[in-house]
Write a protein that holds these residues in place. Structure first.
Motif, PDB file in Angstrom:
ATOM      1  N   ILE A   1       0.855  -1.179   0.000  1.00  0.00           N
ATOM      2  CA  ILE A   1       0.000   0.000   0.000  1.00  0.00           C
ATOM      3  C   ILE A   1       0.896   1.237   0.000  1.00  0.00           C
ATOM      4  O   ILE A   1       1.718   1.418   0.898  1.00  0.00           O
ATOM      5  N   PRO A   2       0.743   2.106  -1.004  1.00  0.00           N
ATOM      6  CA  PRO A   2       1.590   3.304  -1.049  1.00  0.00           C
ATOM      7  C   PRO A   2       1.218   4.294   0.058  1.00  0.00           C
ATOM      8  O   PRO A   2       0.065   4.372   0.473  1.00  0.00           O
ATOM      9  N   ASP A   3       2.204   5.030   0.519  1.00  0.00           N
ATOM     10  CA  ASP A   3       1.954   6.076   1.502  1.00  0.00           C
ATOM     11  C   ASP A   3       1.251   7.250   0.832  1.00  0.00           C
ATOM     12  O   ASP A   3       1.379   7.459  -0.373  1.00  0.00           O
ATOM     13  N   GLU A   4       0.509   8.012   1.631  1.00  0.00           N
ATOM     14  CA  GLU A   4      -0.067   9.248   1.115  1.00  0.00           C
ATOM     15  C   GLU A   4       1.060  10.263   0.952  1.00  0.00           C
ATOM     16  O   GLU A   4       2.017  10.273   1.724  1.00  0.00           O
ATOM     17  N   ALA A   5       0.915  11.112  -0.050  1.00  0.00           N
ATOM     18  CA  ALA A   5       1.933  12.131  -0.303  1.00  0.00           C
ATOM     19  C   ALA A   5       1.277  13.346  -0.939  1.00  0.00           C
ATOM     20  O   ALA A   5       0.227  13.234  -1.579  1.00  0.00           O
ATOM     21  N   PRO A   6       1.884  14.505  -0.780  1.00  0.00           N
ATOM     22  CA  PRO A   6       1.359  15.682  -1.475  1.00  0.00           C
ATOM     23  C   PRO A   6       1.607  15.558  -2.978  1.00  0.00           C
ATOM     24  O   PRO A   6       2.480  14.809  -3.411  1.00  0.00           O
ATOM     25  N   VAL A   7       0.817  16.261  -3.765  1.00  0.00           N
ATOM     26  CA  VAL A   7       1.018  16.293  -5.210  1.00  0.00           C
ATOM     27  C   VAL A   7       1.969  17.440  -5.541  1.00  0.00           C
ATOM     28  O   VAL A   7       2.207  18.330  -4.726  1.00  0.00           O
ATOM     29  N   GLU A   8       2.512  17.403  -6.746  1.00  0.00           N
ATOM     30  CA  GLU A   8       3.367  18.494  -7.210  1.00  0.00           C
ATOM     31  C   GLU A   8       2.527  19.770  -7.304  1.00  0.00           C
ATOM     32  O   GLU A   8       1.343  19.713  -7.622  1.00  0.00           O
ATOM     33  N   PRO A   9       3.113  20.942  -7.059  1.00  0.00           N
ATOM     34  CA  PRO A   9       2.359  22.180  -7.209  1.00  0.00           C
ATOM     35  C   PRO A   9       1.772  22.294  -8.616  1.00  0.00           C
ATOM     36  O   PRO A   9       2.394  21.871  -9.591  1.00  0.00           O
ATOM     37  N   GLY A  10       0.559  22.822  -8.707  1.00  0.00           N
ATOM     38  CA  GLY A  10      -0.096  22.993 -10.002  1.00  0.00           C
ATOM     39  C   GLY A  10      -1.599  23.041  -9.867  1.00  0.00           C
ATOM     40  O   GLY A  10      -2.149  23.164  -8.768  1.00  0.00           O
ATOM     41  N   GLU A  11      -2.265  22.921 -11.007  1.00  0.00           N
ATOM     42  CA  GLU A  11      -3.729  22.993 -11.063  1.00  0.00           C
ATOM     43  C   GLU A  11      -4.318  21.592 -11.002  1.00  0.00           C
ATOM     44  O   GLU A  11      -3.905  20.711 -11.752  1.00  0.00           O
ATOM     45  N   TYR A  12      -5.304  21.404 -10.119  1.00  0.00           N
ATOM     46  CA  TYR A  12      -5.926  20.103  -9.925  1.00  0.00           C
ATOM     47  C   TYR A  12      -7.428  20.247  -9.737  1.00  0.00           C
ATOM     48  O   TYR A  12      -7.895  21.242  -9.175  1.00  0.00           O
ATOM     49  N   GLU A  13      -8.150  19.214 -10.172  1.00  0.00           N
ATOM     50  CA  GLU A  13      -9.566  19.140  -9.834  1.00  0.00           C
ATOM     51  C   GLU A  13      -9.658  18.631  -8.398  1.00  0.00           C
ATOM     52  O   GLU A  13      -9.041  17.632  -8.046  1.00  0.00           O
ATOM     53  N   MET A  14     -10.435  19.338  -7.590  1.00  0.00           N
ATOM     54  CA  MET A  14     -10.569  19.013  -6.178  1.00  0.00           C
ATOM     55  C   MET A  14     -12.032  18.690  -5.865  1.00  0.00           C
ATOM     56  O   MET A  14     -12.942  19.213  -6.503  1.00  0.00           O
ATOM     57  N   LYS A  15     -12.220  17.845  -4.871  1.00  0.00           N
ATOM     58  CA  LYS A  15     -13.560  17.465  -4.423  1.00  0.00           C
ATOM     59  C   LYS A  15     -13.694  17.833  -2.949  1.00  0.00           C
ATOM     60  O   LYS A  15     -12.806  17.546  -2.147  1.00  0.00           O
TER      61      LYS A  15
END
Length: 132
Positions: A12-26
């Motif tokens: 199971i992969p660890d949670e991590a932040p995404v690279e800075p940029g534009e993302y669709e968020m919920k």
């Protein structure tokens, strides 16, 4: 019967932040709170990155006008609230918005990445983008 021990947890992969940029968020949750540091009202919003199942949730705080705020502070807080509403398609024309109705709404945000010595790396909302 399945035992809890039947899962291979090493893959199971660890949670991590995404690279800075534009993302669709919920919007995962939105809760009215009083700030523990300032004692002022705010909304704590928890956002998930839609297409990144292993990303850390993003916490953002929408400060609300307080009794002793001056006009500049009030307008700044209301502008940020409006940009949040515009991002997530919230109809605020009637004045009242139920926080529970925000859950599940999606919109695009520009995220930055921060490294906190206590909590580690995480993302924060740099800007809410209005729906096109």
């Amino acid at each position: 019967m399945t035992s809890v021990l039947d899962y291979n947890l090493t893959e199971i992969p660890d949670e991590a932040p995404v690279e800075p940029g534009e993302y669709e968020m919920k919007v995962l949750s939105a809760t009215h709170k009083i700030s523990s540091t300032s004692g002022k009202p705010m909304v704590e919003v928890v956002l998930g990155v839609s297409e990144e199942p292993n990303s850390r949730n993003v916490y953002t705080y929408l400060s609300l006008p307080a009794e002793k705020d001056d006009t500049k502070a009030i307008n700044g807080k209301l502008r940020r609230l409006r940009s949040f509403y515009d991002c997530f398609g919230v109809d605020y024309e009637g004045g009242s918005v139920e926080l529970d109705n925000l859950i599940g709404e999606t919109g695009f945000c520009i995220l930055s990445e921060e490294d906190d010595p206590e909590y580690g790396a995480s993302n924060s909302v740099r800007r809410f983008l209005a729906r096109k």
